[in-house]
Each structure stands twice: as structure tokens, then as C-alpha cells.
Enzyme design. Structure first.
Site, PDB file in Angstrom:
ATOM      1  N   LYS A   1       0.851  -1.192   0.000  1.00 40.50           N
ATOM      2  CA  LYS A   1       0.000   0.000   0.000  1.00 40.50           C
ATOM      3  C   LYS A   1       0.885   1.239   0.000  1.00 40.50           C
ATOM      4  O   LYS A   1       1.588   1.520   0.981  1.00 40.50           O
ATOM      5  CB  LYS A   1      -0.929   0.024   1.224  1.00 40.50           C
ATOM      6  CG  LYS A   1      -1.696   1.347   1.332  1.00 40.50           C
ATOM      7  CD  LYS A   1      -2.570   1.433   2.561  1.00 40.50           C
ATOM      8  CE  LYS A   1      -2.877   2.887   2.884  1.00 40.50           C
ATOM      9  NZ  LYS A   1      -3.724   3.048   4.076  1.00 40.50           N
TER      10      LYS A   1
ATOM     11  N   ASN B   1      -9.229   1.578   9.602  1.00 41.30           N
ATOM     12  CA  ASN B   1      -8.524   1.206  10.817  1.00 41.30           C
ATOM     13  C   ASN B   1      -9.165   1.885  12.027  1.00 41.30           C
ATOM     14  O   ASN B   1      -9.748   1.254  12.893  1.00 41.30           O
ATOM     15  CB  ASN B   1      -7.038   1.596  10.691  1.00 41.30           C
ATOM     16  CG  ASN B   1      -6.190   1.102  11.864  1.00 41.30           C
ATOM     17  OD1 ASN B   1      -6.673   0.703  12.910  1.00 41.30           O
ATOM     18  ND2 ASN B   1      -4.892   1.112  11.685  1.00 41.30           N
ATOM     19  N   THR B   2      -9.129   3.231  12.017  1.00 38.81           N
ATOM     20  CA  THR B   2      -9.566   3.982  13.195  1.00 38.81           C
ATOM     21  C   THR B   2     -11.026   3.725  13.557  1.00 38.81           C
ATOM     22  O   THR B   2     -11.361   3.642  14.740  1.00 38.81           O
ATOM     23  CB  THR B   2      -9.343   5.491  12.956  1.00 38.81           C
ATOM     24  OG1 THR B   2      -8.017   5.674  12.459  1.00 38.81           O
ATOM     25  CG2 THR B   2      -9.504   6.270  14.230  1.00 38.81           C
TER      26      THR B   2
ATOM     27  N   ALA C   1      -9.743   5.370   4.077  1.00 41.29           N
ATOM     28  CA  ALA C   1      -9.724   6.522   4.980  1.00 41.29           C
ATOM     29  C   ALA C   1     -11.039   7.279   5.019  1.00 41.29           C
ATOM     30  O   ALA C   1     -11.662   7.518   3.994  1.00 41.29           O
ATOM     31  CB  ALA C   1      -8.613   7.511   4.630  1.00 41.29           C
ATOM     32  N   GLY C   2     -11.426   7.626   6.228  1.00 42.30           N
ATOM     33  CA  GLY C   2     -12.564   8.501   6.433  1.00 42.30           C
ATOM     34  C   GLY C   2     -13.818   7.832   6.950  1.00 42.30           C
ATOM     35  O   GLY C   2     -14.724   8.501   7.446  1.00 42.30           O
TER      36      GLY C   2
ATOM     37  N   GLY D   1      -8.410   9.017   9.623  1.00 39.77           N
ATOM     38  CA  GLY D   1      -8.668   9.107  11.062  1.00 39.77           C
ATOM     39  C   GLY D   1      -9.749  10.083  11.452  1.00 39.77           C
ATOM     40  O   GLY D   1     -10.002  10.280  12.636  1.00 39.77           O
TER      41      GLY D   1
END
Lengths: 67, 269
Positions: free
Chosen positions: B110, B219-220, B197-198, B171
Site C-alpha cells: 500500500k 482502521n480507526t 480513509a474517512g 482518522g
């Protein structure tokens, strides 16, 4: 022998002659790591054959949690 | 035809660089309380591809201290090493080459090259440079990028195996801020497009999949949920639901519901 390992000066006695000896001296033998010597990757199979010289800059990395 | 109880995903794999995966949810391994929680949440997510970061080893630590790889064995998961934290093409390429050596020649990677530490917005100029070098060197590059369809197309032309635009800032948990740009990217792409993301909660993941994304990377949203394991399961279900809804084809939006679902005749009077 003085080496720069992961950005910090380290004095190693006895002086490691090879990457394999350095990895052992740092207690990293058998760990899943990758090693770069003076900006060049040292493949796992070349640890024994790759010499270490005073002042060498070494990066030793591992996989950690991340996104 | 499939038996009714057979999961749709069995017949609908996500194919990245010729490799088929039944899960369309990719997850990061950062920000968890400990490795045990990481392991449990990722198991609940059903993810097969997990991202990892590459960092300097802690020297002088207990040699027998557990590592992430003890909890997520590379035999069970496809590792996706990232170049998180890199701000130049040089640093990203260097990091990912170390990752490839670390993972015994594993080519899937990635790429992310950041432009700014307060937004973590990608630096697309450096991303394009790094992508060219990595593809030429034999890497299979899944690339984090902005939601600019022209840049996405250029990254695909370079040879990236998946295009991964942000839905909102890394994040941030702000969700899908520009679904129409994502649609433009999805419509033109011949490689998988994944939102990276997001995503903040399950409905965000479902929306991404309903738009036609091939998958979602997060992830977050899982790691910082109050109950990460439960949120991981919610994300698994959301990605599956969103994918099924996309494949099923939604009904058109109508301002006035001129067509009731119950018969208009036979009413008692």
C-alpha cells in the site's frame, strides 16, 4: 566498534564482523526484520556474507500495527 | 444458481492483482489497546488483508516480547505493508522495499505519500513518482490517493493494481464526503477502487459499497470504537450489505410515492 543503528550511535564489544553477528549481538536473531546497510538492503540470505565496518549506518525495521 | 443460504461473497470475490479474496473489508492493525484486541477485532471483521506499518525495531527490548506477527500470523492473513508516515517518493519507495524484504519478497503493497501532517492529505505528485518506481520494480501497488478522477486514472495507467481514494481525511471518521467523485473514479476504473480513509461508522462503509466500491479499507473506525470487536463485526456486515445492495440495483428515487406496495383494489367500503 561504533555503528549508527536506527539513527543512534552504538558501541559494540566485541565488534561484529558481519550483519549476522550484529543481528545476534542486538538480540534480534530469528526475528522478522529487514536490514539496510548504508542505504542498501541486505537480503536475509546475505547476513553472513555482508561485512560491517566502523561508522556504518544501519537501519533495522520490523512490522508494527498501522493503517 | 446459488443455494439461498450461500453467502453472496462466495460467488463474488474481490480480485486484486489476480488474487481472489472473499472479504471486501481490509483493515489496519494500529491504535488497538493491545495485540489480543487487535487479533479479536480483526477476526470479527472477517478481513483477509491487513495493513501493517514498517518502523525501526526497538533495540534493547526483551527479545521474547510478543510481536504483531505472533497474533496475526502471515500464514493466515495477507499482509499489506504501507508507507504511512512518508512524505517523499524516496522515503516511500525505501520503506516499501524494506517491507518486501521483511515479508520474503511479498509484492503487494500500500503506497501512501502524505503531504501534510495536520490533514494527512496525500501528496499526489510524490505519489505518482513513487508509483512509477514501485511498479517498474515489480511491486503490486494499491495506492492511497485523493478523490481526483484524473489522478486516479493516471495511477491506473502507471499500473497500480487498486486505486484507493480517501472518503474523508485519515482518522477523521467524517464519512463519504464526495460520493460523486468516487462514482466518477469507479465508473472509469478497470482495477478495483477501494475507499481508504474517512469511514466513521457502518453506514459509511455501506454507502461506499453501494456506490460501487470494490472494497473498503479502514482502521480507526474499528480501533477507536467504544467496542472495537463489535464495530468490526458491524463493518463486516455493512460491507456485505452494501455490496449486495449495489449488485441488486436499487430502486429509483422518487419524490412522490405514487405506487403503494399494497393493492389499490379490493378495499372494503
Amino acid at each position: 566498534m561504533e555503528l549508527i543503528v536506527n539513527g543512534a550511535l552504538r558501541r559494540l564489544t566485541p565488534a561484529p564482523a558481519t550483519i549476522a553477528e550484529l543481528v545476534r549481538a542486538l538480540d534480534l536473531e530469528g526475528k522478522r526484520i529487514a536490514v539496510e546497510r548504508n542505504g542498501e538492503i541486505v537480503p536475509k540470505g546475505r547476513y553472513t556474507a555482508t561485512e560491517v565496518h566502523p561508522g556504518d549506518r544501519l537501519e533495522i525495521v520490523a512490522a508494527v500495527g498501522g493503517g | 444458481m446459488n443455494a439461498p443460504h450461500e453467502p453472496a461473497a462466495q460467488a463474488d470475490p474481490l480480485v486484486i492483482a489476480g488474487q481472489a479474496y472473499h472479504s471486501r473489508l481490509l483493515v489496519g492493525t494500529g491504535k488497538y489497546r493491545d495485540f489480543a484486541q487487535t487479533r479479536e477485532a480483526i477476526a470479527a471483521s472477517g478481513a483477509q488483508i491487513v495493513t501493517v506499518a514498517i518502523r525501526r525495531t526497538n533495540l534493547g527490548q526483551d527479545a521474547n516480547a510478543p510481536s504483531l506477527l505472533d497474533f496475526l500470523p502471515p500464514s493466515e492473513f495477507t499482509y499489506l505493508p504501507n508507507s504511512a508516515g512518508c512524505y517523499t517518493a524516496d522515503d516511500a519507495v525505501r520503506t516499501l522495499k524494506l517491507a518486501r524484504e521483511l515479508l520474503d519478497g511479498h509484492a503487494l503493497t500500500k503506497l501512501e505519500v502524505l503531504g501534510d501532517s495536520s490533514t494527512l492529505f496525500p501528496n499526489v505528485r510524490e505519489t505518482l513518482k513513487a508509483a512509477e518506481r514501485l511498479v517498474a520494480d515489480g511491486f503490486q501497488v494499491m495506492v492511497y490517493t485523493s478523490d481526483d478522477p484524473i489522478i486516479a486514472r493516471e495511477l491506473e495507467q502507471i499500473g497500480c493494481v487498486a486505486i484507493m481514494p480517501l472518503a474523508s481525511l485519515i482518522g477523521s471518521g467524517m464519512g463519504i464526503l464526495n460520493p460523486w467523485n468516487l462514482r466518477l473514479i469507479i465508473d472509469q476504473a478497470k482495477v478495483p477502487v477501494l475507499v481508504d480513509a474517512g469511514v466513521g461508522t457502518a453506514s459509511d462503509a455501506a454507502i461506499a459499497m453501494e456506490l460501487g466500491c470494490a472494497g473498503v479499507l479502514m482502521n480507526t473506525a474499528i480501533a477507536l470504537a467504544q467496542d472495537p470487536v463489535r464495530m468490526a463485526r458491524a463493518m463486516k456486515l455493512a460491507v456485505e450489505a452494501g455490496r449486495d445492495a449495489f449488485l441488486a440495483g436499487r430502486m429509483p428515487r422518487k419524490l412522490y410515492a405514487a405506487s403503494p406496495s399494497s393493492p389499490t383494489s379490493g378495499l372494503i367500503s
